[in-house]
Design a protein around this motif. Structure first.
Motif, PDB file in Angstrom:
ATOM      1  N   VAL A 218       0.802  -1.213   0.000  1.00 34.65           N
ATOM      2  CA  VAL A 218       0.000   0.000   0.000  1.00 34.65           C
ATOM      3  C   VAL A 218       0.842   1.273   0.000  1.00 34.65           C
ATOM      4  O   VAL A 218       0.388   2.334  -0.439  1.00 34.65           O
ATOM      5  CB  VAL A 218      -0.979  -0.013   1.203  1.00 34.65           C
ATOM      6  N   ASP A 219       2.104   1.216   0.463  1.00 30.84           N
ATOM      7  CA  ASP A 219       2.951   2.400   0.522  1.00 30.84           C
ATOM      8  C   ASP A 219       3.753   2.642  -0.755  1.00 30.84           C
ATOM      9  O   ASP A 219       4.633   3.497  -0.800  1.00 30.84           O
ATOM     10  CB  ASP A 219       3.914   2.315   1.713  1.00 30.84           C
ATOM     11  N   ASP A 220       3.436   1.933  -1.812  1.00 29.65           N
ATOM     12  CA  ASP A 220       4.179   2.047  -3.070  1.00 29.65           C
ATOM     13  C   ASP A 220       4.045   3.434  -3.687  1.00 29.65           C
ATOM     14  O   ASP A 220       2.944   3.968  -3.833  1.00 29.65           O
ATOM     15  CB  ASP A 220       3.664   0.997  -4.056  1.00 29.65           C
ATOM     16  N   ARG A 221       5.180   4.025  -4.090  1.00 30.17           N
ATOM     17  CA  ARG A 221       5.195   5.341  -4.736  1.00 30.17           C
ATOM     18  C   ARG A 221       5.166   5.266  -6.259  1.00 30.17           C
ATOM     19  O   ARG A 221       4.929   6.274  -6.930  1.00 30.17           O
ATOM     20  CB  ARG A 221       6.465   6.107  -4.340  1.00 30.17           C
ATOM     21  N   VAL A 222       5.453   4.102  -6.816  1.00 27.12           N
ATOM     22  CA  VAL A 222       5.588   3.971  -8.265  1.00 27.12           C
ATOM     23  C   VAL A 222       4.250   4.096  -8.990  1.00 27.12           C
ATOM     24  O   VAL A 222       4.203   4.490 -10.156  1.00 27.12           O
ATOM     25  CB  VAL A 222       6.283   2.628  -8.615  1.00 27.12           C
ATOM     26  N   GLY A 223       3.175   3.766  -8.276  1.00 26.64           N
ATOM     27  CA  GLY A 223       1.866   3.750  -8.930  1.00 26.64           C
ATOM     28  C   GLY A 223       1.688   2.516  -9.779  1.00 26.64           C
ATOM     29  O   GLY A 223       1.110   2.566 -10.873  1.00 26.64           O
ATOM     30  N   ASN A 224       2.192   1.387  -9.292  1.00 24.69           N
ATOM     31  CA  ASN A 224       2.109   0.148 -10.053  1.00 24.69           C
ATOM     32  C   ASN A 224       0.696  -0.210 -10.454  1.00 24.69           C
ATOM     33  O   ASN A 224       0.447  -0.627 -11.591  1.00 24.69           O
ATOM     34  CB  ASN A 224       2.713  -1.008  -9.243  1.00 24.69           C
ATOM     35  N   ILE A 225      -0.247  -0.074  -9.527  1.00 27.35           N
ATOM     36  CA  ILE A 225      -1.610  -0.502  -9.821  1.00 27.35           C
ATOM     37  C   ILE A 225      -2.186   0.319 -10.964  1.00 27.35           C
ATOM     38  O   ILE A 225      -2.783  -0.227 -11.908  1.00 27.35           O
ATOM     39  CB  ILE A 225      -2.500  -0.403  -8.570  1.00 27.35           C
ATOM     40  N   GLY A 226      -2.002   1.625 -10.912  1.00 26.74           N
ATOM     41  CA  GLY A 226      -2.498   2.472 -11.988  1.00 26.74           C
ATOM     42  C   GLY A 226      -1.840   2.175 -13.316  1.00 26.74           C
ATOM     43  O   GLY A 226      -2.506   2.116 -14.361  1.00 26.74           O
ATOM     44  N   GLN A 227      -0.524   1.986 -13.286  1.00 26.34           N
ATOM     45  CA  GLN A 227       0.199   1.674 -14.519  1.00 26.34           C
ATOM     46  C   GLN A 227      -0.271   0.352 -15.112  1.00 26.34           C
ATOM     47  O   GLN A 227      -0.497   0.244 -16.323  1.00 26.34           O
ATOM     48  CB  GLN A 227       1.709   1.612 -14.252  1.00 26.34           C
ATOM     49  N   LEU A 228      -0.399  -0.658 -14.260  1.00 27.39           N
ATOM     50  CA  LEU A 228      -0.785  -1.974 -14.764  1.00 27.39           C
ATOM     51  C   LEU A 228      -2.251  -2.009 -15.207  1.00 27.39           C
ATOM     52  O   LEU A 228      -2.583  -2.690 -16.180  1.00 27.39           O
ATOM     53  CB  LEU A 228      -0.514  -3.041 -13.705  1.00 27.39           C
ATOM     54  N   ARG A 229      -3.119  -1.283 -14.514  1.00 29.40           N
ATOM     55  CA  ARG A 229      -4.506  -1.179 -14.975  1.00 29.40           C
ATOM     56  C   ARG A 229      -4.558  -0.581 -16.377  1.00 29.40           C
ATOM     57  O   ARG A 229      -5.324  -1.043 -17.242  1.00 29.40           O
ATOM     58  CB  ARG A 229      -5.307  -0.313 -14.011  1.00 29.40           C
ATOM     59  N   ARG A 230      -3.760   0.442 -16.588  1.00 32.60           N
ATOM     60  CA  ARG A 230      -3.727   1.101 -17.899  1.00 32.60           C
ATOM     61  C   ARG A 230      -3.208   0.147 -18.963  1.00 32.60           C
ATOM     62  O   ARG A 230      -3.754   0.053 -20.074  1.00 32.60           O
ATOM     63  CB  ARG A 230      -2.837   2.339 -17.809  1.00 32.60           C
ATOM     64  N   LEU A 231      -2.167  -0.607 -18.615  1.00 32.48           N
ATOM     65  CA  LEU A 231      -1.572  -1.545 -19.561  1.00 32.48           C
ATOM     66  C   LEU A 231      -2.541  -2.681 -19.901  1.00 32.48           C
ATOM     67  O   LEU A 231      -2.763  -2.991 -21.074  1.00 32.48           O
ATOM     68  CB  LEU A 231      -0.280  -2.104 -18.961  1.00 32.48           C
ATOM     69  N   ILE A 232      -3.116  -3.288 -18.881  1.00 30.79           N
ATOM     70  CA  ILE A 232      -4.032  -4.405 -19.098  1.00 30.79           C
ATOM     71  C   ILE A 232      -5.310  -3.923 -19.783  1.00 30.79           C
ATOM     72  O   ILE A 232      -5.866  -4.598 -20.652  1.00 30.79           O
ATOM     73  CB  ILE A 232      -4.332  -5.103 -17.761  1.00 30.79           C
ATOM     74  N   GLY A 233      -5.761  -2.730 -19.411  1.00 25.90           N
ATOM     75  CA  GLY A 233      -6.942  -2.163 -20.046  1.00 25.90           C
ATOM     76  C   GLY A 233      -6.751  -1.910 -21.530  1.00 25.90           C
ATOM     77  O   GLY A 233      -7.719  -1.895 -22.303  1.00 25.90           O
ATOM     78  N   ALA A 234      -5.491  -1.713 -21.939  1.00 30.52           N
ATOM     79  CA  ALA A 234      -5.180  -1.492 -23.348  1.00 30.52           C
ATOM     80  C   ALA A 234      -5.012  -2.800 -24.111  1.00 30.52           C
ATOM     81  O   ALA A 234      -4.725  -2.794 -25.314  1.00 30.52           O
ATOM     82  CB  ALA A 234      -3.908  -0.652 -23.480  1.00 30.52           C
ATOM     83  N   GLY A 235      -5.172  -3.945 -23.404  1.00 30.26           N
ATOM     84  CA  GLY A 235      -5.140  -5.229 -24.084  1.00 30.26           C
ATOM     85  C   GLY A 235      -3.926  -6.090 -23.836  1.00 30.26           C
ATOM     86  O   GLY A 235      -3.792  -7.163 -24.431  1.00 30.26           O
ATOM     87  N   TYR A 236      -3.035  -5.678 -22.939  1.00 27.20           N
ATOM     88  CA  TYR A 236      -1.835  -6.478 -22.674  1.00 27.20           C
ATOM     89  C   TYR A 236      -2.201  -7.783 -21.980  1.00 27.20           C
ATOM     90  O   TYR A 236      -2.940  -7.785 -20.992  1.00 27.20           O
ATOM     91  CB  TYR A 236      -0.855  -5.685 -21.802  1.00 27.20           C
ATOM     92  N   THR A 237      -1.664  -8.904 -22.479  1.00 27.15           N
ATOM     93  CA  THR A 237      -1.956 -10.222 -21.903  1.00 27.15           C
ATOM     94  C   THR A 237      -0.696 -11.012 -21.571  1.00 27.15           C
ATOM     95  O   THR A 237      -0.767 -12.200 -21.266  1.00 27.15           O
ATOM     96  CB  THR A 237      -2.822 -11.056 -22.865  1.00 27.15           C
ATOM     97  N   GLY A 238       0.477 -10.363 -21.642  1.00 25.50           N
ATOM     98  CA  GLY A 238       1.731 -11.053 -21.380  1.00 25.50           C
ATOM     99  C   GLY A 238       2.014 -11.190 -19.892  1.00 25.50           C
ATOM    100  O   GLY A 238       1.187 -10.868 -19.036  1.00 25.50           O
TER     101      GLY A 238
END
Length: 274
Positions: A218-238
């Motif tokens: 929960v203390d992550d500064r990178v914003g991994n969840i937002g970045q990965l949501r954006r990536l997966i939402g764009a169709g990434y399946t790797g």
């Protein structure tokens, strides 16, 4: 489609191959990234690819990549020999791709024009070796101050210029994207994703280094969840591969429990509405 997690060897370089495979299996990931740059471990110690593959197959684990050919944009005869050895190993291992890292020391002395030329030169010479072995080059922008290829769009432009999309895809790293302030996401060109978390608060993004990279909570500064949501939402399946370098992670006596908790944290948030 379920998220396909992988585990990079950096998570536990001190473990033997069999113990690392046991860790990966117990953590619930689908694949691992094998590294060629850990002294005394597979590849570096001469373990045949067939032996590594047999152990992974027995554990039901795929190979997400071999990581990595360093300084690929500083092309020399020595680099060509190194590339041939690593790419051949990756092919025998059944790895779909090899991560490619650029020169990233602050005293490289290249002008912007020289860096662009050298990037294209390295990609051009690597391409036939990759194609001969049926291995994809995962071009990974690195966001540190001295990097000669910081951003995703720099990699895309270079591969496009050499007409190389039959041999290359991007490696997208959430930390590198954050560290250099990148904003251009090009999901259709991404073949592999790396994730890691940053919890320390005392440094700006540009001053963070690899040992600061830990697990994601929960203390992550990178914003991994937002970045990965954006990536997966764009169709990434790797594969999305956990790649921590922090000694605190590597030496953690409760590594398995914390790794499972981090992966579950990420998976739960990615499955939930933004």
């Amino acid at each position: 489609m379920p998220i396909r997690f992988a585990l990079n060897r950096t998570c536990a370089p001190q473990l033997s191959l069999s113990d690392f495979i046991s860790l990966a299996s117990a953590s619930g990931v689908d694949a691992v990234e094998i590294r060629n740059d850990i002294e005394g471990r597979e590849f570096a110690d001469g373990t045949p690819a067939s032996e590594v593959k047999a152990q992974l197959d027995a554990a039901g684990l795929a190979v997400a990549s071999v990581n990595a050919l360093q300084r690929f944009n500083e092309w020399t005869q020595e680099r060509a020999r190194e590339a041939e050895a690593i790419i051949s190993y990756a092919a025998k291992l059944g790895a779909p791709g090899l991560v490619l890292c650029p020169v990233h020391n602050e005293d490289h002395g290249w002008t912007t024009a020289e860096a662009e030329q050298n990037l294209r030169h390295g990609l051009k010479h690597l391409r036939p070796i990759l194609k001969d072995h049926g291995v994809t080059g995962y071009v990974e922008p690195l966001g540190m101050k001295g990097s000669t290829m910081k951003r995703q769009d720099m990699a895309v432009a270079a591969v496009t210029d050499i007409d190389g999309w039959d041999a290359y895809e991007l490696c997208y790293d959430t930390f590198q994207f954050f560290r250099c302030g990148d904003t251009a996401l090009i999901p259709e060109r991404i073949g592999l994703a790396h994730m890691s978390g940053i919890s320390r608060q005392d440094l700006g993004p540009a001053d963070l280094t690899e040992p600061d990279r830990g697990l994601i909570f929960v203390d992550d500064r990178v914003g991994n969840i937002g970045q990965l949501r954006r990536l997966i939402g764009a169709g990434y399946t790797g594969f999305v591969s956990m790649e921590p370098f922090s000694p605190a992670v590597q030496e953690d006596p409760e590594l398995l429990a914390h790794l499972r908790a981090s992966l579950e944290y990420v998976a739960t948030l990615l499955k939930s509405p933004a």
